[in-house]
Design an enzyme around this catalytic site. Structure first.
Site, PDB file in Angstrom:
ATOM      1  N   TYR A 148     -13.243  -3.106  11.515  1.00 32.61           N
ATOM      2  CA  TYR A 148     -11.892  -2.535  11.426  1.00 32.61           C
ATOM      3  C   TYR A 148     -11.118  -2.806  12.723  1.00 32.61           C
ATOM      4  CZ  TYR A 148      -8.252   1.032  10.673  1.00 32.61           C
ATOM      5  OH  TYR A 148      -7.060   1.696  10.520  1.00 32.61           O
ATOM      6  N   GLY A 154       0.823  -1.212   0.000  1.00 28.73           N
ATOM      7  CA  GLY A 154       0.000   0.000   0.000  1.00 28.73           C
ATOM      8  C   GLY A 154       0.849   1.250   0.000  1.00 28.73           C
ATOM      9  N   VAL A 208      -3.330  -7.566  -1.569  1.00 25.92           N
ATOM     10  CA  VAL A 208      -2.810  -8.368  -0.452  1.00 25.92           C
ATOM     11  C   VAL A 208      -3.829  -9.382   0.082  1.00 25.92           C
ATOM     12  CG1 VAL A 208      -1.098  -6.656   0.289  1.00 25.92           C
ATOM     13  CG2 VAL A 208      -3.393  -6.635   1.319  1.00 25.92           C
ATOM     14  N   LYS A 217      -7.667  -5.073  13.252  1.00 28.13           N
ATOM     15  CA  LYS A 217      -6.406  -4.509  13.748  1.00 28.13           C
ATOM     16  C   LYS A 217      -5.972  -5.188  15.051  1.00 28.13           C
ATOM     17  CE  LYS A 217      -5.666  -1.540  10.433  1.00 28.13           C
ATOM     18  NZ  LYS A 217      -4.493  -1.680   9.546  1.00 28.13           N
TER      19      LYS A 217
HETATM   20  P1  NAP Z   1      -4.865   5.295   2.499  1.00 25.95           P
HETATM   21  O1  NAP Z   1      -4.434   6.712   2.355  1.00 25.95           O
HETATM   22  O2  NAP Z   1      -6.302   4.958   2.258  1.00 25.95           O
HETATM   23  O3  NAP Z   1      -3.929   4.382   1.569  1.00 25.95           O
HETATM   24  C1  NAP Z   1      -4.151   2.991   1.539  1.00 25.95           C
HETATM   25  C2  NAP Z   1      -3.090   2.303   0.749  1.00 25.95           C
HETATM   26  O4  NAP Z   1      -3.321   0.887   0.848  1.00 25.95           O
HETATM   27  C3  NAP Z   1      -3.103   2.646  -0.720  1.00 25.95           C
HETATM   28  O5  NAP Z   1      -1.786   2.666  -1.210  1.00 25.95           O
HETATM   29  C4  NAP Z   1      -3.878   1.471  -1.339  1.00 25.95           C
HETATM   30  O6  NAP Z   1      -3.501   1.160  -2.688  1.00 25.95           O
HETATM   31  C5  NAP Z   1      -3.425   0.343  -0.452  1.00 25.95           C
HETATM   32  N1  NAP Z   1      -4.348  -0.799  -0.446  1.00 25.95           N
HETATM   33  C6  NAP Z   1      -5.648  -0.841  -0.042  1.00 25.95           C
HETATM   34  N2  NAP Z   1      -6.143  -2.070  -0.182  1.00 25.95           N
HETATM   35  C7  NAP Z   1      -5.152  -2.832  -0.705  1.00 25.95           C
HETATM   36  C8  NAP Z   1      -5.043  -4.187  -1.090  1.00 25.95           C
HETATM   37  N3  NAP Z   1      -6.087  -5.023  -0.982  1.00 25.95           N
HETATM   38  N4  NAP Z   1      -3.860  -4.634  -1.584  1.00 25.95           N
HETATM   39  C9  NAP Z   1      -2.796  -3.799  -1.706  1.00 25.95           C
HETATM   40  N5  NAP Z   1      -2.838  -2.502  -1.368  1.00 25.95           N
HETATM   41  C10 NAP Z   1      -4.003  -2.025  -0.879  1.00 25.95           C
HETATM   42  O7  NAP Z   1      -4.559   4.744   3.969  1.00 25.95           O
HETATM   43  P2  NAP Z   1      -3.517   5.268   5.093  1.00 25.95           P
HETATM   44  O8  NAP Z   1      -4.239   6.233   5.948  1.00 25.95           O
HETATM   45  O9  NAP Z   1      -2.224   5.632   4.478  1.00 25.95           O
HETATM   46  O10 NAP Z   1      -3.378   3.914   5.946  1.00 25.95           O
HETATM   47  C11 NAP Z   1      -2.254   3.050   5.867  1.00 25.95           C
HETATM   48  C12 NAP Z   1      -2.351   2.041   7.000  1.00 25.95           C
HETATM   49  O11 NAP Z   1      -2.387   2.746   8.258  1.00 25.95           O
HETATM   50  C13 NAP Z   1      -3.633   1.180   6.969  1.00 25.95           C
HETATM   51  O12 NAP Z   1      -3.343  -0.131   7.375  1.00 25.95           O
HETATM   52  C14 NAP Z   1      -4.531   1.859   8.000  1.00 25.95           C
HETATM   53  O13 NAP Z   1      -5.490   0.987   8.550  1.00 25.95           O
HETATM   54  C15 NAP Z   1      -3.482   2.295   9.017  1.00 25.95           C
HETATM   55  N6  NAP Z   1      -3.944   3.396   9.868  1.00 25.95           N
HETATM   56  C16 NAP Z   1      -4.244   4.625   9.349  1.00 25.95           C
HETATM   57  C17 NAP Z   1      -4.691   5.642  10.195  1.00 25.95           C
HETATM   58  C18 NAP Z   1      -5.033   7.004   9.681  1.00 25.95           C
HETATM   59  O14 NAP Z   1      -5.558   7.825  10.452  1.00 25.95           O
HETATM   60  N7  NAP Z   1      -4.762   7.357   8.454  1.00 25.95           N
HETATM   61  C19 NAP Z   1      -4.834   5.395  11.571  1.00 25.95           C
HETATM   62  C20 NAP Z   1      -4.525   4.130  12.058  1.00 25.95           C
HETATM   63  C21 NAP Z   1      -4.063   3.134  11.206  1.00 25.95           C
HETATM   64  P3  NAP Z   1      -4.229   1.861  -3.978  1.00 25.95           P
HETATM   65  O15 NAP Z   1      -4.041   3.349  -3.807  1.00 25.95           O
HETATM   66  O16 NAP Z   1      -3.484   1.336  -5.145  1.00 25.95           O
HETATM   67  O17 NAP Z   1      -5.669   1.478  -3.924  1.00 25.95           O
END
Ligand code: NAP
Length: 258
Positions: free
Chosen positions: A154, A11, A63, A158
């Site tokens: 979710y 991702g 994934v 996690k």
């Molecule tokens: P994001 O901006 O929505 O980006 C998600 C990324 O994951 C994108 O690169 C997307 O690829 C990729 N992705 C989604 N589904 C996928 C799959 N099935 N196979 C491969 N790649 C996939 O999310 P983010 O905020 O950066 O979050 C990253 C991680 O941090 C996640 O695990 C999320 O749960 C965790 N997290 C985030 C926050 C927050 O506040 N942002 C808080 C706690 C935890 P495409 O663009 O190609 O679709």
């Protein structure tokens, strides 16, 4: 800190994963940029890493599909000969009260956020064990400790990542593999922006002890440390990167009661 290392970030086309990929390259690592749909963004990350003088390739793989993950592992080892670091960052969010979550939606969230982490740890871990070691970093969430309002699927996914991290750390420690988890609080990315209005984000900022929302860099700098040899005695650990949010129960109660 990461000279000579090869890292795979799932991702990495956007958000936290993208910044982890760039910070790793800045620290000297060659990088596999995984994505699911956004090939243009992933290629742009690759281009920026190459401009830093590091090697990089974009690899498309969902994934939640074990055969695509296995192909990605095989492609990464073919291209670079080894993989020292795996960051399981890919994830999706889903918000609905549990009584409204269909079995299909439950499966969708669990299959990306939890199964995806297991598939990647398995495919890359088997090869890392063969090569003699590696570091795996799983991006979970503070929602894995604390129920996320209207986000039961979710949170459960996690929480699964957190215990799986500790499980694998124990099983694979003697085989030279370290496994740690990072639990971000709110980090400004597309994911967070899809959940809250600008006004709600400003309010959240005010309620966070650190006085701001998280930046992808806040997560990425810890990932650099956990990927590096400086953390060689750290495994099975779970780190909150949340500006103090998880410690705020009584502070928030106080705010509510005022
Ligand atoms: P994001 O901006 O929505 O980006 C998600 C990324 O994951 C994108 O690169 C997307 O690829 C990729 N992705 C989604 N589904 C996928 C799959 N099935 N196979 C491969 N790649 C996939 O999310 P983010 O905020 O950066 O979050 C990253 C991680 O941090 C996640 O695990 C999320 O749960 C965790 N997290 C985030 C926050 C927050 O506040 N942002 C808080 C706690 C935890 P495409 O663009 O190609 O679709």
């Amino acid at each position: 800190m990461l000279e000579g290392k090869v890292a795979v970030i799932t991702g990495a086309s956007r958000g936290i994963g993208r910044v982890i990929a760039m910070e790793f390259a800045k620290e000297g690592a060659d990088v596999v940029v995984n994505y699911r749909t956004r090939s243009v963004e992933a290629e742009e990350v690759v281009e920026r890493i190459r401009k830093m003088g590091r090697r990089a390739v974009a690899v498309r793989a969902d994934v939640s599909d074990p055969s695509q993950v296995e192909e990605m592992a095989s492609a990464a080892f073919e291209e670079f000969g080894r993989v020292d670091v795996l960051v399981n960052n890919a994830g999706i969010i889903s918000r609905a009260p549990l009584e409204e979550v269909s079995p299909e939606e439950w499966d969708r969230v669990i299959s990306v956020n939890l199964n995806g982490v297991f598939y990647a740890m398995r495919s890359f871990g088997i090869r890392m064990i063969r090569q003699g070691g590696g570091s795996i970093i799983n991006v979970a969430s503070v929602a894995g400790h604390t129920p996320l309002e209207g986000g039961g699927a979710y949170s459960a996914s996690k929480a699964g990542v957190i215990i799986l991290t500790r499980q694998v750390a124990v099983e694979w420690g003697p085989k030279g593999i370290r496994v740690n988890a990072i639990c971000p609080g709110p980090v400004l990315t597309d994911m967070l922006r899809s959940e809250y209005t600008e006004e709600e984000l400003r309010k959240r900022e005010r309620l966070t002890p650190a006085g701001r929302l998280g930046r992808p860099e806040d997560v990425a700098r810890l990932a650099v440390f956990l990927a590096s040899d400086d953390s060689s005695y750290i495994t099975g650990a779970v780190y909150d990167v949340d500006g103090g949010l998880s410690a705020s129960t009584y502070r928030l109660l106080h705010e509510l009661l005022r």
